[in-house]
Write an enzyme that holds these catalytic residues in place. Structure first.
Site, mmCIF file in Angstrom:
data_model
loop_
_atom_site.group_PDB
_atom_site.id
_atom_site.type_symbol
_atom_site.label_atom_id
_atom_site.label_comp_id
_atom_site.label_asym_id
_atom_site.label_seq_id
_atom_site.Cartn_x
_atom_site.Cartn_y
_atom_site.Cartn_z
ATOM 1 N N GLY A 105 124.906 69.975 121.534
ATOM 2 C CA GLY A 105 125.820 71.093 121.781
ATOM 3 C C GLY A 105 126.363 71.615 120.461
ATOM 4 O O GLY A 105 125.847 71.281 119.382
ATOM 5 N N LEU A 106 127.414 72.412 120.546
ATOM 6 C CA LEU A 106 127.972 73.011 119.328
ATOM 7 C C LEU A 106 128.385 71.937 118.313
ATOM 8 O O LEU A 106 128.056 72.039 117.121
ATOM 9 C CB LEU A 106 129.184 73.892 119.690
ATOM 10 C CG LEU A 106 129.936 74.513 118.529
ATOM 11 C CD1 LEU A 106 129.030 75.359 117.650
ATOM 12 C CD2 LEU A 106 131.110 75.362 119.039
ATOM 13 N N GLY A 158 133.720 82.533 128.131
ATOM 14 C CA GLY A 158 134.839 83.269 127.529
ATOM 15 C C GLY A 158 134.689 83.513 126.044
ATOM 16 O O GLY A 158 134.540 84.652 125.598
ATOM 17 N N GLY A 159 134.711 82.458 125.233
ATOM 18 C CA GLY A 159 134.524 82.629 123.802
ATOM 19 C C GLY A 159 135.301 81.649 122.956
ATOM 20 O O GLY A 159 135.605 80.542 123.390
ATOM 21 N N GLU A 174 142.909 85.728 127.318
ATOM 22 C CA GLU A 174 142.822 84.678 128.340
ATOM 23 C C GLU A 174 144.199 84.053 128.557
ATOM 24 O O GLU A 174 145.127 84.268 127.769
ATOM 25 C CB GLU A 174 141.802 83.605 127.919
ATOM 26 C CG GLU A 174 140.374 84.144 127.911
ATOM 27 C CD GLU A 174 139.307 83.095 127.668
ATOM 28 O OE1 GLU A 174 139.643 81.991 127.203
ATOM 29 O OE2 GLU A 174 138.130 83.388 127.944
ATOM 30 N N ASP A 194 129.086 59.850 128.609
ATOM 31 C CA ASP A 194 128.374 58.724 127.971
ATOM 32 C C ASP A 194 129.023 58.306 126.644
ATOM 33 O O ASP A 194 129.123 57.113 126.346
ATOM 34 C CB ASP A 194 126.905 59.094 127.691
ATOM 35 C CG ASP A 194 126.121 59.381 128.964
ATOM 36 O OD1 ASP A 194 126.707 59.295 130.057
ATOM 37 O OD2 ASP A 194 124.928 59.695 128.857
ATOM 38 N N HIS A 239 139.438 73.729 136.170
ATOM 39 C CA HIS A 239 139.388 75.185 136.038
ATOM 40 C C HIS A 239 139.757 75.793 137.377
ATOM 41 O O HIS A 239 139.239 75.369 138.411
ATOM 42 C CB HIS A 239 137.995 75.655 135.604
ATOM 43 C CG HIS A 239 138.006 77.046 135.071
ATOM 44 N ND1 HIS A 239 138.164 78.144 135.881
ATOM 45 C CD2 HIS A 239 137.916 77.528 133.811
ATOM 46 C CE1 HIS A 239 138.153 79.237 135.135
ATOM 47 N NE2 HIS A 239 138.019 78.883 133.868
ATOM 48 N N HIS A 288 136.822 70.453 134.838
ATOM 49 C CA HIS A 288 136.246 71.370 133.856
ATOM 50 C C HIS A 288 136.186 70.800 132.443
ATOM 51 O O HIS A 288 135.183 70.918 131.764
ATOM 52 C CB HIS A 288 137.087 72.634 133.862
ATOM 53 C CG HIS A 288 136.597 73.716 132.959
ATOM 54 N ND1 HIS A 288 135.338 74.260 133.078
ATOM 55 C CD2 HIS A 288 137.198 74.374 131.930
ATOM 56 C CE1 HIS A 288 135.169 75.198 132.163
ATOM 57 N NE2 HIS A 288 136.272 75.270 131.440
ATOM 58 N N ARG A 327 144.637 71.939 127.476
ATOM 59 C CA ARG A 327 143.879 72.738 126.507
ATOM 60 C C ARG A 327 144.143 74.219 126.715
ATOM 61 O O ARG A 327 144.061 74.731 127.831
ATOM 62 C CB ARG A 327 142.399 72.471 126.704
ATOM 63 C CG ARG A 327 141.497 73.346 125.864
ATOM 64 C CD ARG A 327 140.055 73.103 126.232
ATOM 65 N NE ARG A 327 139.732 73.682 127.516
ATOM 66 C CZ ARG A 327 138.759 74.588 127.704
ATOM 67 N NH1 ARG A 327 138.051 75.020 126.684
ATOM 68 N NH2 ARG A 327 138.504 75.040 128.897
ATOM 69 N N SER A 357 138.356 75.011 122.742
ATOM 70 C CA SER A 357 137.505 73.818 122.629
ATOM 71 C C SER A 357 136.256 74.070 121.796
ATOM 72 O O SER A 357 135.865 73.212 121.000
ATOM 73 C CB SER A 357 137.127 73.280 124.002
ATOM 74 O OG SER A 357 136.817 74.321 124.868
HETATM 75 C C1 LIG Z 1 131.258 76.557 132.527
HETATM 76 C C2 LIG Z 1 132.001 76.283 131.236
HETATM 77 C C3 LIG Z 1 132.622 77.323 130.555
HETATM 78 C C4 LIG Z 1 133.310 77.065 129.355
HETATM 79 N N1 LIG Z 1 133.869 78.117 128.673
HETATM 80 C C5 LIG Z 1 134.436 77.867 127.471
HETATM 81 C C6 LIG Z 1 134.919 78.943 126.654
HETATM 82 O O1 LIG Z 1 134.790 80.113 127.005
HETATM 83 N N2 LIG Z 1 135.516 78.638 125.464
HETATM 84 C C7 LIG Z 1 135.663 77.353 125.024
HETATM 85 O O2 LIG Z 1 136.234 77.143 123.950
HETATM 86 N N3 LIG Z 1 135.201 76.321 125.764
HETATM 87 C C8 LIG Z 1 134.584 76.545 126.957
HETATM 88 N N4 LIG Z 1 134.103 75.493 127.690
HETATM 89 C C9 LIG Z 1 134.183 74.144 127.111
HETATM 90 C C10 LIG Z 1 133.140 74.002 125.995
HETATM 91 O O3 LIG Z 1 131.943 74.644 126.391
HETATM 92 C C11 LIG Z 1 132.838 72.552 125.688
HETATM 93 O O4 LIG Z 1 134.014 71.826 125.508
HETATM 94 C C12 LIG Z 1 132.009 72.451 124.400
HETATM 95 O O5 LIG Z 1 130.884 73.258 124.505
HETATM 96 C C13 LIG Z 1 131.604 71.014 124.164
HETATM 97 O O6 LIG Z 1 130.665 71.002 123.109
HETATM 98 P P1 LIG Z 1 130.084 69.613 122.630
HETATM 99 O O7 LIG Z 1 129.157 69.913 121.522
HETATM 100 O O8 LIG Z 1 131.194 68.671 122.407
HETATM 101 O O9 LIG Z 1 129.273 69.052 123.919
HETATM 102 P P2 LIG Z 1 128.100 69.707 124.776
HETATM 103 O O10 LIG Z 1 127.904 71.112 124.447
HETATM 104 O O11 LIG Z 1 128.352 69.379 126.206
HETATM 105 O O12 LIG Z 1 126.803 68.887 124.327
HETATM 106 C C14 LIG Z 1 126.629 67.545 124.740
HETATM 107 C C15 LIG Z 1 125.270 67.043 124.299
HETATM 108 O O13 LIG Z 1 125.246 65.617 124.371
HETATM 109 C C16 LIG Z 1 124.020 65.184 124.948
HETATM 110 N N5 LIG Z 1 124.226 63.862 125.525
HETATM 111 C C17 LIG Z 1 125.162 63.469 126.428
HETATM 112 N N6 LIG Z 1 125.032 62.155 126.671
HETATM 113 C C18 LIG Z 1 124.009 61.695 125.912
HETATM 114 C C19 LIG Z 1 123.388 60.429 125.726
HETATM 115 N N7 LIG Z 1 123.795 59.323 126.371
HETATM 116 N N8 LIG Z 1 122.340 60.331 124.879
HETATM 117 C C20 LIG Z 1 121.879 61.444 124.202
HETATM 118 N N9 LIG Z 1 122.439 62.655 124.328
HETATM 119 C C21 LIG Z 1 123.487 62.787 125.173
HETATM 120 C C22 LIG Z 1 123.700 66.266 125.960
HETATM 121 O O14 LIG Z 1 122.328 66.213 126.300
HETATM 122 C C23 LIG Z 1 124.094 67.509 125.150
HETATM 123 O O15 LIG Z 1 123.031 67.832 124.293
HETATM 124 C C24 LIG Z 1 133.404 75.740 128.874
HETATM 125 C C25 LIG Z 1 132.780 74.701 129.564
HETATM 126 C C26 LIG Z 1 132.074 74.961 130.732
HETATM 127 C C27 LIG Z 1 131.403 73.825 131.452
#
Ligand SMILES: Cc1cc2nc3c(=O)[nH]c(=O)nc-3n(C[C@H](O)[C@H](O)[C@H](O)COP(=O)(O)OP(=O)(O)OC[C@H]3O[C@@H](n4cnc5c(N)ncnc54)[C@H](O)[C@@H]3O)c2cc1C
Length: 538
Positions: A12-13, A46-47, A111, A198, A219, A326, A361, A366
């Site tokens: 992810g990001l 959203g963003g 928002e 995880d 949410h 959420h 939050r 996030s």
């Molecule tokens: C529908 C929705 C809308 C949202 N809208 C917004 C918004 O507008 N603005 C905002 O700021 N936030 C928003 N959020 C929250 C935000 O998207 C997340 O908090 C953020 O993207 C999390 O990023 P991350 O990189 O931490 O995790 P993620 O983007 O969830 O990436 C997790 C990664 O970990 C990997 N992974 C998980 N477990 C394992 C494992 N055991 N072994 C190997 N890989 C694993 C997954 O495969 C994935 O690649 C939204 C969330 C959702 C669900």
């Protein structure tokens, strides 16, 4: 065994930005347990919150974040992240993310909880735009290896290849947990299937401190439809004037909060939950049909198109919505740059709890936290690479004595049981009794699942089931410790905030083997070694 300097779990990001920064000075392996694009990041609509408007200010963004956090955000972390937001957004743009613009300036969305327009977005599919651009950069980087469909089962580090079911030991000088959130712990969630907590479970088992897990954000507006899987209707809709109504058409938010539909999320979700329970109705309406149809289609093309697939016309009719799990505000206790209580183990993004969100939050903070954290991570990673100590080696993995499961129906049943217990007993409104019942039921489930884990051949289902059961137990344990209501944690038996609790973090840490014995009815180790700690420096 495969070896790398930096092992990043998650695409992810948080994971991708950390990988891109670390690859400037190290070899990096990124693993994703499904396709690399299946992340919470991809679903963000959203963003990203950042101050760009001349009428806005850092002080106002900080104030809004702190107010939403209900006294539990760390002001130093808030300040650092808010002030870096514009530079971080500019960096994303330089990596190829296209944000919506009105003439030369960003078109800023609004928002809930924000006192100004400050949401930088790519139409209503911001996450997808970020995911696609960064994934391309990661794939083409010569020092990054991206491995998909591999599920990390244990920190330091055994990875299960989803297709072949082979266990591969992996070793790295630094391991970064960027595994996202844990929405799947609950029966209804806006999160994709990958969000099974995880990283939190692995970190806890490895002995890292986890914290503030009682603060689960629900949410307010997820599509209510038996077949639609968790489709979110972004807060930006309410930002642009959408109204919430009960089934008889009554608008209820103006009587609840001065900002009506733009009150903070916890207030809106709680108000909907109250209306649903009071009236015995299955959903409420979200209605933006008073705005011009062409404008709605232009501003929310993704949402309008997805709703049309389910037979709804956003431009002409109200849409049925309910709250759903959420976002996890708590997580692995970490500094802004990802340092945890275990040397060489970093946690970033939604997996981490840095102190930004506190008890709730603020919308669109996030992605920002993941982005800024990843920019700071090299500060932790670089010194460990020059450490002369040998790279830690994972213990040998043995499947001896295990056998394949006779039938998977048992997993399915336990999977549903955990999620239903969490939804029914540890949801938006909690009581001491519900939490006590949840604790007992989850302890039994954890015990059964641990037995399966040592006797059955490993599968992705079993690993994830074990993780959601543990994370559910940890959420319950944190919720039982917080004997007040604050932010996202609302307990009818302690309905008000208590000033002294604003300074207390709920921190859980697994006791070392041979340490104090755990009490019955607790998740493994959750009762011992728990302390209320002061925050670490940023
Ligand atoms: C529908 C929705 C809308 C949202 N809208 C917004 C918004 O507008 N603005 C905002 O700021 N936030 C928003 N959020 C929250 C935000 O998207 C997340 O908090 C953020 O993207 C999390 O990023 P991350 O990189 O931490 O995790 P993620 O983007 O969830 O990436 C997790 C990664 O970990 C990997 N992974 C998980 N477990 C394992 C494992 N055991 N072994 C190997 N890989 C694993 C997954 O495969 C994935 O690649 C939204 C969330 C959702 C669900």
């Amino acid at each position: 065994m495969s070896e790398t300097d930096v092992l990043v779990l998650g695409s992810g990001l948080a994971g991708m930005m950390t990988a891109l920064h670390a690859a400037e000075f190290a070899d990096v392996t990124v693993i994703a347990k499904g396709p690399a694009s299946e992340t919470n990041t991809s679903y963000a609509q959203g963003g990203i919150a950042a101050v760009f408007d001349r009428r806005d200010s850092f002080a106002a963004h900080e104030r809004d974040t702190l107010a939403c956090g209900a006294g539990m955000s760390d002001p130093r972390v808030v300040r650092a992240i808010v002030r870096e937001a514009p530079a971080a957004v500019a960096e994303l743009e330089s990596l190829g993310v296209e944000f919506s613009r009105a003439s030369s300036r960003y078109e800023l969305g609004r928002e809930g909880g924000h006192s100004a327009r400050r949401i930088v977005h790519s139409s209503d599919f911001t996450g997808r735009a970020i995911q696609a651009a960064l994934l391309q950069r990661v794939r083409e980087h010569p020092r990054i290896r991206l491995v998909e469909d591999v599920l990390d089962a244990r920190v330091l580090a055994h990875a299960l290849q989803q297709g072949t079911r082979r266990i591969r030991p992996m070793s790295a000088r630094v391991t970064v947990l960027a595994t996202g959130g844990c929405g799947k712990v609950y029966l209804y969630t806006s999160n994709p299937d990958t969000a099974t907590g995880d990283g939190i479970a692995m970190a806890y088992r490895a002995g890292a401190a986890v914290t503030q897990l009682e603060f689960v954000q629900f949410h307010p507006t997820v599509l209510f439809h038996p077949q639609a899987k968790s489709f979110l209707l972004s807060e930006a809709l309410r930002g642009e004037g959408a109204r919430l109504r009960t089934l008889d058409g009554t608008r209820f938010m103006p009587a609840v909060h001065p900002r009506a539909e733009l009150a903070p999320r916890d207030v809106v979700a709680l108000a909907i939950d109250r209306e649903l329970k009071r009236r015995g109705e299955p959903h409420v309406w979200l209605d933006i049909s008073h705005r011009p149809a062409a404008w709605i289609r232009g501003r929310f093309p993704n949402i309008a198109e997805e709703l049309a697939r389910w037979g709804f016309d956003l431009t002409r009719e109200p849409i049925p919505v309910v709250p759903a799990a959420h976002y996890m505000c708590g997580g692995v206790k970490a500094t802004l740059s990802g340092r945890t209580s275990i040397p060489g183990l970093l946690a970033l993004g939604e997996t981490a709890c840095t102190g930004l969100h506190g008890a709730n939050r603020l919308a669109s903070n996030s992605l920002l936290e993941a982005l800024v954290g990843a920019r700071h991570a090299p500060r932790e990673i670089r010194p460990r690479l020059s450490d002369p100590a040998p790279t830690p080696k994972p213990q040998a993995w043995s499947a001896r004595g295990t056998h394949p499961p006779l039938e998977s129906v048992v997993f399915d049943h336990n999977w549903d049981s955990v999620r239903r217990v969490m939804w029914d007993l540890v949801g938006i409104v909690r009581t001491d009794q519900r939490l006590a019942v949840a604790s007992r039921r989850l302890a039994l489930l954890c015990e059964e699942i641990e037995h399966e884990y040592v006797t059955l051949r490993l599968s992705p289902d079993l690993i994830e089931l074990r993780n959601i059961a543990l994370v559910g137990s940890l959420i319950v344990e944190c919720a039982r410790r917080r004997r007040e209501s604050r932010g996202l944690h609302f307990n009818l038996d302690h309905p008000r905030p208590i000033a002294a609790w604003a300074r207390r973090l709920t921190v859980l840490r697994r006791p070392r083997p041979g340490g104090r014995r755990t009490r019955a009815g607790r998740p493994p180790g959750a009762g011992a070694g728990v302390s209320t700690l002061r925050r670490q420096p940023v």
